[in-house]
Scaffold this motif. Sequence first.
Motif, short mmCIF file in Angstrom:
data_model
loop_
_atom_site.label_atom_id
_atom_site.label_comp_id
_atom_site.label_asym_id
_atom_site.label_seq_id
_atom_site.Cartn_x
_atom_site.Cartn_y
_atom_site.Cartn_z
N TRP A 54 5.50 7.22 3.97
CA TRP A 54 4.80 5.96 4.22
C TRP A 54 4.85 5.68 5.71
O TRP A 54 5.91 5.73 6.32
CB TRP A 54 5.45 4.82 3.44
CG TRP A 54 5.15 4.86 1.97
CD1 TRP A 54 5.96 5.32 0.99
CD2 TRP A 54 3.95 4.42 1.34
NE1 TRP A 54 5.35 5.20 -0.23
CE2 TRP A 54 4.10 4.64 -0.05
CE3 TRP A 54 2.76 3.85 1.79
CZ2 TRP A 54 3.13 4.33 -0.98
CZ3 TRP A 54 1.78 3.54 0.86
CH2 TRP A 54 1.95 3.77 -0.50
N ARG A 59 0.21 5.95 2.89
CA ARG A 59 0.99 7.11 2.44
C ARG A 59 0.30 8.37 2.94
O ARG A 59 -0.82 8.69 2.53
CB ARG A 59 1.10 7.11 0.91
CG ARG A 59 1.90 8.26 0.34
CD ARG A 59 2.26 8.00 -1.12
NE ARG A 59 1.11 7.51 -1.88
CZ ARG A 59 1.20 6.94 -3.08
NH1 ARG A 59 2.39 6.80 -3.64
NH2 ARG A 59 0.12 6.53 -3.71
N ARG A 112 0.02 12.44 3.40
CA ARG A 112 0.37 13.75 2.87
C ARG A 112 -0.13 14.78 3.87
O ARG A 112 -1.34 14.95 4.05
CB ARG A 112 -0.28 13.97 1.50
CG ARG A 112 0.27 13.07 0.40
CD ARG A 112 -0.59 13.13 -0.84
NE ARG A 112 -1.88 12.46 -0.63
CZ ARG A 112 -3.00 12.81 -1.24
NH1 ARG A 112 -3.01 13.84 -2.06
NH2 ARG A 112 -4.12 12.15 -1.02
N ASP A 153 -3.29 5.02 -1.57
CA ASP A 153 -2.36 5.29 -0.49
C ASP A 153 -2.31 4.17 0.54
O ASP A 153 -1.57 4.27 1.53
CB ASP A 153 -2.73 6.60 0.22
CG ASP A 153 -2.60 7.80 -0.70
OD1 ASP A 153 -1.67 7.81 -1.52
OD2 ASP A 153 -3.42 8.73 -0.60
N LEU A 191 5.43 14.10 2.56
CA LEU A 191 4.89 12.84 2.06
C LEU A 191 5.71 11.71 2.66
O LEU A 191 6.95 11.72 2.60
CB LEU A 191 4.99 12.81 0.53
CG LEU A 191 4.50 11.55 -0.18
CD1 LEU A 191 3.00 11.42 -0.04
CD2 LEU A 191 4.91 11.58 -1.64
N LEU A 197 -6.18 10.76 2.57
CA LEU A 197 -5.90 9.40 2.15
C LEU A 197 -6.79 8.97 0.99
O LEU A 197 -8.00 9.22 0.97
CB LEU A 197 -6.11 8.43 3.32
CG LEU A 197 -5.04 8.44 4.42
CD1 LEU A 197 -5.47 7.56 5.59
CD2 LEU A 197 -3.70 7.95 3.85
#
Length: 345
Positions: A213, A203, A205, A194, A211, A190
């Motif tokens: 939200w 967000r 990853r 993000d 990826l 993060l």
Amino acid sequence: MTADPSRVAAAHTLLAQLGVSVADLQAAPDSSRRMPTVAEYLPRVMAAATPSSCRTYGTYWARMAAVWGDWPLDAVAATDVEALQRHCVKHARRRSNGRGGRHAGENVISAARAFYTRAIADGLIPAGASPAHQVRKPRRLPSPRRALTPRELAEINAVARTSGNDVILDALLLRLHTETACRRGGALALRLMDLDIEQGVVRLREKGETLRWQPISLNLAARLHQHAISRGAVLPGDALLRYRDGRPLTSRRYDHLWKRLGNRLPWVAAQAISTHWLRHTTLTWVERNFGYGIARAYAGHTDSTGPATTTYIKADLQAVATALAALTGQPHPLATRLDDLGIRA
């Protein structure tokens, strides 16, 4: 142009004297293209691999290079792969939650398969000639992880907030993983950019280069932002989670956290409970209360394997936010009103 029959006959006579047939000439390898050794080819494989693959398979690729380093790629046999697998199983590090090296045995075969899949793609060996694919992978055993009970979760949070050298950070970590069901890698990746404190989303990853939200409560969003700014995050790409001295968080914090919790709560150490158990806890609750489709979206699963009905039960961000609002008992700007759904927080 038609070949001279007398010259063809002379050529056949010469080949017979040399003990060579026409088929031998056609099958002769190109002497200008030497088969690379395992050690020579490994850097190319690692350069093409994803960071997660390098982390997972790096140890086993290094072991392959140590054992077979000067062997040509086509000199390794299935028996050699199986022998390496047995060696890794025997010498695997013993852990409280270990399976007798079974996981190491599975990973070494996966690493060898990834290595030879690349060799096939590069045209170095023919398809079907991979020795790693001739060895059966051990069947994966069911995971011992389960959802924590409310009492267990409360005890873990209480100890985290009253011990250690950074209780604010530890409390944030547990809350973040409980609300989002994210993996450690997702939390560590993060950045300040993000976090959307107005919409209440982060967000993530995570593995597989995914990826997405993910909704979080507005209260947690505000605390995460305050935490990052107070500890030196300035630029959009700066790490969100940070130590008190401003350094970006690393996985070592998780290791220290769960070791401390295990020292104070013997059942945590006995069952080898870790951050991933929080993911099981949240997703189990979401599935029981909102169904499989929303739990799948909450987890960030995008794979297409499984029943065909998974194609038709995709949940959107609003559905995930609604489940979060019920989980936390706090309203969320993206959530559908729980009263409209007949659900009590």
